[in-house]
Design a protein around this motif. Structure first.
Motif, mmCIF file in Angstrom:
data_model
loop_
_atom_site.group_PDB
_atom_site.id
_atom_site.type_symbol
_atom_site.label_atom_id
_atom_site.label_comp_id
_atom_site.label_asym_id
_atom_site.label_seq_id
_atom_site.Cartn_x
_atom_site.Cartn_y
_atom_site.Cartn_z
ATOM 1 N N THR A 34 43.430 41.154 44.511
ATOM 2 C CA THR A 34 42.724 40.146 43.713
ATOM 3 C C THR A 34 42.469 38.885 44.518
ATOM 4 O O THR A 34 41.359 38.323 44.505
ATOM 5 C CB THR A 34 43.532 39.806 42.447
ATOM 6 O OG1 THR A 34 43.681 40.979 41.648
ATOM 7 C CG2 THR A 34 42.830 38.726 41.624
ATOM 8 N N MET A 35 43.469 38.440 45.256
ATOM 9 C CA MET A 35 43.341 37.232 46.060
ATOM 10 C C MET A 35 42.276 37.407 47.141
ATOM 11 O O MET A 35 41.448 36.520 47.376
ATOM 12 C CB MET A 35 44.679 36.873 46.697
ATOM 13 C CG MET A 35 44.671 35.548 47.442
ATOM 14 S SD MET A 35 46.332 35.048 47.984
ATOM 15 C CE MET A 35 46.535 36.084 49.424
ATOM 16 N N ARG A 37 39.772 39.605 47.114
ATOM 17 C CA ARG A 37 38.462 39.826 46.499
ATOM 18 C C ARG A 37 37.845 38.524 46.007
ATOM 19 O O ARG A 37 36.633 38.312 46.133
ATOM 20 C CB ARG A 37 38.621 40.808 45.331
ATOM 21 C CG ARG A 37 37.301 41.290 44.740
ATOM 22 C CD ARG A 37 37.539 42.354 43.681
ATOM 23 N NE ARG A 37 38.325 41.837 42.572
ATOM 24 C CZ ARG A 37 39.504 42.341 42.186
ATOM 25 N NH1 ARG A 37 40.036 43.360 42.824
ATOM 26 N NH2 ARG A 37 40.159 41.814 41.157
ATOM 27 N N GLU A 38 38.680 37.632 45.473
ATOM 28 C CA GLU A 38 38.173 36.382 44.914
ATOM 29 C C GLU A 38 38.008 35.292 45.959
ATOM 30 O O GLU A 38 37.352 34.286 45.707
ATOM 31 C CB GLU A 38 39.106 35.920 43.789
ATOM 32 C CG GLU A 38 39.103 36.876 42.596
ATOM 33 C CD GLU A 38 40.031 36.435 41.480
ATOM 34 O OE1 GLU A 38 40.751 35.417 41.680
ATOM 35 O OE2 GLU A 38 40.046 37.091 40.432
ATOM 36 N N GLU A 40 40.038 32.974 47.342
ATOM 37 C CA GLU A 40 40.510 31.641 46.962
ATOM 38 C C GLU A 40 40.754 30.787 48.202
ATOM 39 O O GLU A 40 41.368 31.218 49.170
ATOM 40 C CB GLU A 40 41.803 31.753 46.153
ATOM 41 C CG GLU A 40 41.651 32.548 44.858
ATOM 42 C CD GLU A 40 42.987 32.767 44.172
ATOM 43 O OE1 GLU A 40 43.996 32.238 44.665
ATOM 44 O OE2 GLU A 40 43.003 33.455 43.151
ATOM 45 N N ASP A 111 36.671 39.736 55.994
ATOM 46 C CA ASP A 111 36.854 40.325 54.673
ATOM 47 C C ASP A 111 38.036 41.290 54.698
ATOM 48 O O ASP A 111 37.950 42.393 55.253
ATOM 49 C CB ASP A 111 35.575 41.060 54.258
ATOM 50 C CG ASP A 111 35.670 41.628 52.845
ATOM 51 O OD1 ASP A 111 36.634 41.276 52.125
ATOM 52 O OD2 ASP A 111 34.787 42.415 52.466
ATOM 53 N N ALA A 113 39.381 42.378 51.856
ATOM 54 C CA ALA A 113 39.427 43.044 50.553
ATOM 55 C C ALA A 113 39.448 44.569 50.644
ATOM 56 O O ALA A 113 40.224 45.212 49.917
ATOM 57 C CB ALA A 113 38.268 42.577 49.675
#
Length: 208
Positions: A34-35, A37-38, A40, A111, A113
């Motif tokens: 999640t971190m 992918r988003e 932050e 990336d 992710a």
């Protein structure tokens, strides 16, 4: 008249504790995906610390239960080995998250992710393998073991792509260093999942 099982327990609590440890590992991997992918800019680390603490608590409870229990559903050494292997997963993932939070401003072109997604998948397979220990179904465990092996092989393939990025010339020296370090930490996290899966698979082999 009470049976010995009534007096001493059946040892089934170990399955619950191992499930908890596996779930903590999966929650940590899911938080990392999640971190990543988003993307932050200031990633929160509470989820990783909480997952690691849950994993450690489960590991400590397993150790205490091994001392207190007369009956275990599988061999004591196997329970201890699996508990230890499971705890290493959120510990490794937290290591990545902690370092990433310090270096995130240098990693905006990178990336992570897809690799984090693969780690989450591997941790999910480990959850299934641990849950399946109750049934000692060798065919089912073999299929899950092969699935985990395939994820590990795919992670190795992606590591080769990493080196193409490193030598592409589009990254500065700091980014090259960081890229290599972070992907190696992720690769080791997937290896931790694989290690836990191997222990679970060997337990079923031994008891089937």
């Amino acid at each position: 008249m009470f049976s010995l099982q009534t007096i001493f327990g059946s040892g089934k609590q170990f399955y619950v504790l191992l499930d908890d440890a596996a779930q903590a590992a999966h929650d940590s991997a899911k938080a990392l995906h999640t971190m990543m992918r988003e993307g932050e800019s200031l990633p929160a680390l509470d989820a990783f610390k909480l997952a690691r603490l849950r994993g450690r608590a489960s590991s400590e409870k397993i150790g205490q239960a091994l001392v207190d229990s007369f009956i275990t559903p599988i061999e004591r050494e196997d329970i201890e080995a699996l508990g230890s292997a499971l705890y290493k997963i959120p510990k490794q993932i937290e290591k990545f998250a902690d370092r990433y939070s310090l270096a995130v401003k240098h990693l905006d072109q990178i990336d992570f992710a897809p690799r984090a997604a693969m780690l989450e998948q591997a941790a999910a397979v480990v959850v299934e393998m641990v849950a399946d220990l109750r049934h000692m179904n060798l065919d089912r465990m073999t299929a899950l073991n092969e699935k985990l092996r395939a994820l590990e092989n795919e992670a190795d393939r992606l590591m080769l792509e990493l080196y193409r990025d490193i030598y592409s010339g589009r990254l500065d020296h700091l980014q090259m260093f960081l890229l290599k370090e972070f992907f190696e930490i992720l690769e080791k996290a997937i290896d931790r999942c694989r290690g836990a899966g191997v222990v679970a698979y060997q337990i079923v082999l031994k008891n089937s």
